[in-house]
Write an enzyme that holds these catalytic residues in place. Structure first.
Site, mmCIF file in Angstrom:
data_model
loop_
_atom_site.group_PDB
_atom_site.id
_atom_site.type_symbol
_atom_site.label_atom_id
_atom_site.label_comp_id
_atom_site.label_asym_id
_atom_site.label_seq_id
_atom_site.Cartn_x
_atom_site.Cartn_y
_atom_site.Cartn_z
ATOM 1 N N PRO A 1 0.790 -1.239 0.000
ATOM 2 C CA PRO A 1 0.000 0.000 0.000
ATOM 3 C C PRO A 1 0.822 1.290 0.000
ATOM 4 O O PRO A 1 0.278 2.346 -0.251
ATOM 5 C CB PRO A 1 -0.819 -0.106 1.289
ATOM 6 C CG PRO A 1 -0.064 -1.065 2.146
ATOM 7 C CD PRO A 1 0.607 -2.023 1.222
ATOM 8 N N LYS A 2 2.136 1.212 0.265
ATOM 9 C CA LYS A 2 2.911 2.456 0.317
ATOM 10 C C LYS A 2 3.981 2.512 -0.758
ATOM 11 O O LYS A 2 5.028 3.111 -0.582
ATOM 12 C CB LYS A 2 3.528 2.620 1.708
ATOM 13 C CG LYS A 2 2.449 2.794 2.758
ATOM 14 C CD LYS A 2 2.955 3.390 4.027
ATOM 15 C CE LYS A 2 1.765 3.674 4.949
ATOM 16 N NZ LYS A 2 2.174 3.998 6.304
ATOM 17 N N ASN A 3 3.694 1.890 -1.879
ATOM 18 C CA ASN A 3 4.677 1.824 -2.951
ATOM 19 C C ASN A 3 4.334 2.877 -4.007
ATOM 20 O O ASN A 3 3.245 2.884 -4.576
ATOM 21 C CB ASN A 3 4.612 0.392 -3.516
ATOM 22 C CG ASN A 3 5.415 0.214 -4.758
ATOM 23 O OD1 ASN A 3 5.318 1.000 -5.695
ATOM 24 N ND2 ASN A 3 6.218 -0.828 -4.789
#
Ligand SMILES: [Zn+2]
Lengths: 319, 332
Positions: B114-116
């Site tokens: 989710p934080k890419n």
């Protein structure tokens, strides 16, 4: 936690130098595409600790240049990857550390960066067009280090950054984006480099930034988030640029950072007792540098390079 | 993309690229990293082999279904590698693939990463091509991601971009209500609320919304006075105007009410001192409340009220004592 004690400088140097050599670790495979940023974090930390001579300058410069894309004028994160402004700035910064900007085709690189400016003044990170105020900072910082700021529309660039200002005085990644210490560093840094800090409401932003200091002394990046060593850099550098750094409790912050050290094997982690990495090692040492910690070189808050390196670049500028 | 391995995880046994007949003509290319001593871990060797084949297809510029398939495999190993994503977009453009199917692919990757940055950028690239029809499904997706982490900066950026570029504002204020009901400390939701009331084409803008927003915010503050976000939001509703917040009784009233219960609430004291500096004439009740506080220096009671509040702040917010000391100097 116990006594944080002093900065374990020798251990951190050893940690960085050996991490550089561990090219075959699993971590380095996953990090493969951003080796250039890793090199910047590690080498800047070494320089801050007066140990840049621990690496072979020629080897580093040769490797950096093997990440260069002569067709585009940009640098990739590693040999054989695609160019991106993130790694172009890292490459330029590392070459600044070694005083080797002479190996660059400066105009070619400046044209690559300038070519990524959009009509509204914003910057994309590469040909695929991802826009973010991070890229505004990166482009402006790169061009300024190369003495080529005149290649972009600075006025438009500033206008775009100002359009990302929020009600709390902070800045986000794009207009309407939530204030975040990392983005604030980028926006304030870009405004500082272009001489446009009059667009910042210093007292309002300064209060928001000093509200980031948590009870444990560390700084967080947004309200209600945990403190993390990397925000020592993002928040402190912003506070220095707007001349409000005296609003936080530096002693408590220094203690928080020192508490995140692995004093035996070197390296600094994001929070006390977590695993260390090169990214937080850099931000921890850089944060201490901004607080004038003894034995650490002073750092320039806008260019994210040691002050003597920045002075060398701008005082010499005769072209 | 129906080739032998990779995408259908689990059921089929993973076959190393060097043993796949469809890749027999490809000569793998290693990462040029200088000499490296090999310590063997099997997963790592698989990863290395996949990347070596990826590099071969990439440097040959091959825009084929097997190249597309191979980028998927490389992404599964390391979704952070931006070069793989770049190449995948080139192949997608050349092959004229079904973009909805591609969106499903990237959504799956985003759910586990989710934080890419690359993943979210790829989604934006696709959404831009799909146009306004994609707005609702994109909002649904970010909703799903924000249900897991309500402060995910990437998800918020994507949601805001979709709103501004493709639309879908209809239920956004209600969504903010819902998130703030779940967690009133969620600064991202307050930020989104500000975007909605200032930018939604359906609501009439900040001035039209101000009155009802003040009520909403005061209520949120009363429920949890030690919450930084609504205090800042309340000030933001007046956007630099000095007269309006001083004239609006609700603003000084909320400070007073909070301070009666909690005399060391920094945000209430801070807003109060702002109001006093901007010209608020304190009521006797407000004066009495401040002067009776235990942190209030009896010697300051004869100086003006703003200075008295500032000296209280110096005592109850020692971490930021320098800020409050400075603030005090601006009062004279
Ligand atoms: Zn961090």
């Amino acid at each position: 936690m116990g006594e944080p004690g002093e900065l374990a400088a020798d251990e951190h140097v050893r940690y960085i130098v050996t991490a550089e050599k561990k090219k075959d670790s699993f971590e380095s495979l996953v990090m493969e595409h951003l080796r250039l940023s890793g090199a910047y974090w590690g080498l800047t930390t070494l320089d801050l600790l007066h140990k840049l001579q621990a690496v072979d300058a020629r080897e580093v410069v040769d490797w950096i240049m093997s990440c260069y894309h002569p067709e585009s004028g940009g640098f990739a994160g590693n040999v054989g990857h695609d160019p991106h402004v993130l790694y172009t700035l890292s490459a330029v910064q590392v070459l600044c550390l070694f005083d080797r900007l002479d190996v660059l085709d400066v105009d070619k690189i400046a044209d690559y960066v300038a070519g990524l400016q959009k009509e509204d003044g914003s910057f994309a990170g590469d040909i695929w067009g991802e826009v973010d105020t991070r890229f505004s900072y990166i482009s402006i910082c790169t061009l300024s280090l190369l003495h080529r700021l005149h290649k972009i529309n600075v006025e438009k660039a500033v206008e775009y950054i100002v359009s990302c200002k929020n009600l709390d005085g902070g800045f986000g990644a794009m207009p309407g984006g939530e204030s975040h210490a990392g983005q604030i560093f980028c926006c304030v840094g870009a405004l500082a480099i272009t001489g446009s800090l009059h667009h910042v409401d210093r007292d309002l932003l300064g209060w928001w930034l000093c509200e980031r200091q948590c009870r444990d002394g560390g700084l967080n990046g947004r309200p209600e988030k945990l403190a993390d060593v990397c925000y020592s850099w993002w928040v402190l550098s912003s506070l220095i640029m707007i001349d409000r750094v005296h609003w936080i409790d530096k002693e408590k912050l220094a203690k928080f950072i020192l508490n995140c050290q692995d004093k035996e094997n070197g390296g600094i982690s994001d929070r006390p007792d977590n695993a260390v990495d090169i990214y937080h090692t850099y931000f921890g040492v850089a944060g201490l540098s901004l607080m004038e910690y003894p034995g650490v070189k002073p750092m320039d808050p806008a260019y994210a390079l040691p002050l003597d390196v920045v002075n060398r670049i701008f005082l010499r500028k005769q072209q | 993309m129906g080739s032998s391995s990779g995408e259908e995880e689990g059921t089929n046994k993973w076959v190393p690229p060097s043993q796949r007949p469809e890749l027999a003509d490809v000569v793998p290319v290693g990462q040029d990293d200088g000499p490296c001593p090999v310590v063997s871990i099997s997963y790592r060797d698989d990863f290395r082999e996949v990347m070596d084949y990826f590099r071969a297809l990439y440097s040959a510029g091959e825009r084929s279904p097997r190249a597309l398939h191979f980028t998927a495999e490389a992404i599964h190993f390391n979704p952070g590698n931006y070069t793989v994503w770049h190449f995948r977009r080139l192949v997608l453009e050349a092959l004229d693939t079904d973009l909805l199917q591609e969106m499903n692919f990237v959504d799956q990757i985003a759910e586990s990463n989710p934080k890419n940055y690359q993943v979210w950028h790829h989604k934006r690239w696709l959404a831009e091509k799909l146009g306004p029809d994609a707005a609702n499904s994109e909002h649904e997706f970010t909703r799903k991601m924000l249900a897991i982490d309500a402060k995910n900066y990437h998800a918020w950026s994507h949601r805001q971009w979709v709103l501004q570029a493709l639309g879908g504002w209809e239920s956004e204020l209600q969504y903010c209500n819902q998130l703030l009901e779940e967690d009133v400390f969620n600064n991202s939701a307050w930020n989104q609320r500000y975007l909605v009331i200032t930018s939604s084409p359906l609501l009439g803008g900040l001035v039209a919304m101000r009155d009802s927003e003040v009520d909403y915010t005061v209520e949120a503050i009363m429920a949890n006075p030690r919450n930084e976000s609504p205090w800042r939001y309340l000030k933001g509703l007046y956007k630099g105007d000095n007269y309006l917040p001083v004239a609006d009784r609700r603003i000084s009233d909320v400070c007073l009410k909070v301070l009666k219960d909690d005399s060391t609430c920094i945000f209430a004291l801070s807003l109060l001192v702002d109001l006093l500096r901007m010209g608020l004439q304190p009521s006797d009740e407000l004066k009495g409340t401040i002067e009776s506080m235990e942190n209030c220096d009896p010697e300051t009671s004869h100086v003006d009220l703003a200075t008295a509040v500032c000296s209280i702040l110096q005592k109850c917010d020692p971490l930021r004592i320098s800020y409050w000391s400075w603030y005090r100097t601006t009062l004279s």
